[in-house]
Design a protein around this motif. Structure first.
Motif: not given
Length: 103
Positions: A55, A61, A64, A71
């Motif tokens: 993050i 990000v 992700m 995470f």
């Protein structure tokens, strides 16, 4: 150098732009001249320290979202390597600094 390292690790949680801006406000140009070792190390640490946690960087990000990675997966499989790379980069900076004289 300890402060620069701490700033880098903090950038894993806090956006690095306001973090560096706050650091710039703490020192005058007389205390820490432009392009001195401290600012070079802050630039490196803030730029790379964010990768210690997924993050902490825009690329993390995006990763992700694109790869559907959470995470926990990143923390278990990647964070240690990112931290070792971060510390290795700091070590390399200090090693080069001791061999070569920078302006």
């Amino acid at each position: 150098s300890i402060l620069a390292g701490a700033i880098g690790l903090a950038s894993a949680v806090i956006d690095n732009v306001p973090l560096v801006a706050a650091t710039m406000g703490m020192y005058t140009k007389v205390m820490m001249p432009v392009n001195c070792m401290f600012w070079q190390l802050v630039a490196f640490c803030a730029g790379t320290g964010g990768s210690c946690l997924i993050i902490g960087s825009a690329a993390g990000v995006a990763f992700m979202g694109m790869e559907k990675v959470d995470f926990g997966w990143y923390a278990k499989r990647i964070s240690l390597y990112a931290l070792l790379g971060y510390l290795g980069g700091m070590g390399a900076y200090f090693a080069l600094r001791s061999v070569f004289v920078f302006v």
